[in-house]
Design a protein around this motif. Structure first.
Motif, short mmCIF file in Angstrom:
data_model
loop_
_atom_site.label_atom_id
_atom_site.label_comp_id
_atom_site.label_asym_id
_atom_site.label_seq_id
_atom_site.Cartn_x
_atom_site.Cartn_y
_atom_site.Cartn_z
N ASN A 1 -7.33 -5.52 -0.22
CA ASN A 1 -6.80 -4.23 -0.68
C ASN A 1 -7.23 -3.17 0.33
O ASN A 1 -8.34 -2.65 0.25
CB ASN A 1 -7.31 -3.88 -2.07
CG ASN A 1 -6.76 -2.56 -2.56
OD1 ASN A 1 -6.10 -1.82 -1.83
ND2 ASN A 1 -7.03 -2.24 -3.82
N PRO A 2 -6.34 -2.81 1.27
CA PRO A 2 -6.72 -1.85 2.31
C PRO A 2 -6.89 -0.42 1.81
O PRO A 2 -7.20 0.46 2.60
CB PRO A 2 -5.59 -1.97 3.34
CG PRO A 2 -4.45 -2.56 2.61
CD PRO A 2 -5.01 -3.37 1.49
N ALA A 3 -6.73 -0.18 0.52
CA ALA A 3 -7.04 1.13 -0.05
C ALA A 3 -8.52 1.23 -0.41
O ALA A 3 -8.99 2.29 -0.80
CB ALA A 3 -6.17 1.39 -1.27
N ARG A 4 -9.22 0.15 -0.25
CA ARG A 4 -10.66 0.12 -0.52
C ARG A 4 -11.41 -0.06 0.79
O ARG A 4 -10.86 -0.57 1.76
CB ARG A 4 -10.98 -1.03 -1.47
CG ARG A 4 -10.26 -0.86 -2.82
CD ARG A 4 -10.63 -1.95 -3.74
NE ARG A 4 -12.08 -2.01 -3.84
CZ ARG A 4 -12.76 -1.86 -4.97
NH1 ARG A 4 -12.12 -1.69 -6.09
NH2 ARG A 4 -14.07 -1.93 -4.98
N ALA B 1 4.26 0.07 7.85
CA ALA B 1 5.24 0.22 6.76
C ALA B 1 4.66 -0.34 5.46
O ALA B 1 4.91 0.21 4.38
CB ALA B 1 6.54 -0.49 7.11
N TRP B 2 3.88 -1.40 5.54
CA TRP B 2 3.24 -1.93 4.34
C TRP B 2 2.08 -1.05 3.91
O TRP B 2 1.93 -0.72 2.71
CB TRP B 2 2.77 -3.36 4.57
CG TRP B 2 1.94 -3.88 3.43
CD1 TRP B 2 2.37 -4.07 2.14
CD2 TRP B 2 0.57 -4.23 3.44
NE1 TRP B 2 1.33 -4.53 1.36
CE2 TRP B 2 0.22 -4.65 2.15
CE3 TRP B 2 -0.40 -4.26 4.44
CZ2 TRP B 2 -1.06 -5.07 1.82
CZ3 TRP B 2 -1.67 -4.70 4.12
CH2 TRP B 2 -1.99 -5.09 2.81
N LEU B 3 1.24 -0.64 4.86
CA LEU B 3 0.06 0.15 4.51
C LEU B 3 0.41 1.45 3.79
O LEU B 3 -0.33 1.88 2.91
CB LEU B 3 -0.78 0.44 5.75
CG LEU B 3 -1.53 -0.75 6.34
CD1 LEU B 3 -2.16 -0.38 7.67
CD2 LEU B 3 -2.57 -1.27 5.35
N VAL B 4 1.54 2.07 4.14
CA VAL B 4 1.90 3.31 3.47
C VAL B 4 2.35 3.07 2.02
O VAL B 4 2.45 4.02 1.25
CB VAL B 4 2.97 4.13 4.24
CG1 VAL B 4 2.45 4.54 5.61
CG2 VAL B 4 4.29 3.41 4.33
N THR B 5 2.58 1.82 1.64
CA THR B 5 2.94 1.51 0.26
C THR B 5 1.73 1.20 -0.60
O THR B 5 1.84 1.13 -1.83
CB THR B 5 3.91 0.31 0.16
OG1 THR B 5 3.22 -0.90 0.50
CG2 THR B 5 5.13 0.50 1.05
N VAL B 6 0.57 1.02 0.03
CA VAL B 6 -0.65 0.63 -0.70
C VAL B 6 -1.34 1.88 -1.24
O VAL B 6 -1.64 2.80 -0.49
CB VAL B 6 -1.60 -0.15 0.23
CG1 VAL B 6 -2.90 -0.48 -0.49
CG2 VAL B 6 -0.94 -1.42 0.74
N ALA C 1 -5.54 2.10 4.30
CA ALA C 1 -4.30 2.65 3.75
C ALA C 1 -4.31 4.17 3.84
O ALA C 1 -5.29 4.81 3.45
CB ALA C 1 -4.14 2.21 2.31
N PRO C 2 -3.24 4.77 4.35
CA PRO C 2 -3.18 6.23 4.46
C PRO C 2 -3.38 6.96 3.13
O PRO C 2 -3.94 8.05 3.11
CB PRO C 2 -1.79 6.50 5.03
CG PRO C 2 -1.46 5.26 5.79
CD PRO C 2 -2.08 4.14 4.98
N ALA C 3 -2.97 6.37 2.01
CA ALA C 3 -3.16 7.03 0.72
C ALA C 3 -4.64 7.20 0.39
O ALA C 3 -5.03 8.17 -0.26
CB ALA C 3 -2.47 6.24 -0.39
N ALA C 4 -5.47 6.29 0.84
CA ALA C 4 -6.91 6.34 0.58
C ALA C 4 -7.69 7.02 1.70
O ALA C 4 -8.81 7.46 1.49
CB ALA C 4 -7.45 4.93 0.36
#
Length: 113
Positions: A49-52, A107-112, A67-70
């Motif tokens: 989970n690249p948001a962690r 493209a995947w990381l921006v969805t996480v 992840a850019p969101a995190a």
């Protein structure tokens, strides 16, 4: 921004392959979690989970979320993105990643979330 980087990687991918048809978040996720002939995968250090936060496999050093969101700073500069892709693609793939591979992963990381 990640969108700017995706646009730049798309331009590079079109230069490399005029038939380039766009990025795929699913291909990016598959690339991130797959073995590519080297000892490590992207998720070896960045986690599934690249948001962690991740943990470097050798040094044990903490790695900020990918992840850019995190972690909005992660993909804020083309120079930094190119530097880290160059370094880590060598470790994971044993060669530079193509613009299409970079774009798919981003493209995947921006969805996480």
């Amino acid at each position: 921004t990640p969108s700017d980087l995706i646009a730049e990687f798309a331009a590079r991918a079109r230069q490399e392959n005029p038939a380039f048809a766009g990025f795929s978040a699913e291909r990016g996720r598959a690339f991130f979690t797959a073995a590519h002939g080297k000892a490590w995968r992207c998720d070896t250090c960045h986690g599934t989970n690249p948001a962690r936060p991740g943990l470097h496999a050798t040094t044990g050093r903490a790695i900020a979320p990918l992840a850019p969101a995190a972690n909005p700073e992660r993909f804020s500069s083309l120079a930094k993105a190119d530097k880290w892709f160059r370094r880590h693609c060598g470790d994971v793939v044993g060669r530079p990643c193509t613009p299409a591979e970079k774009g798919d992963v981003l493209a995947w990381l921006v969805t996480v979330n």
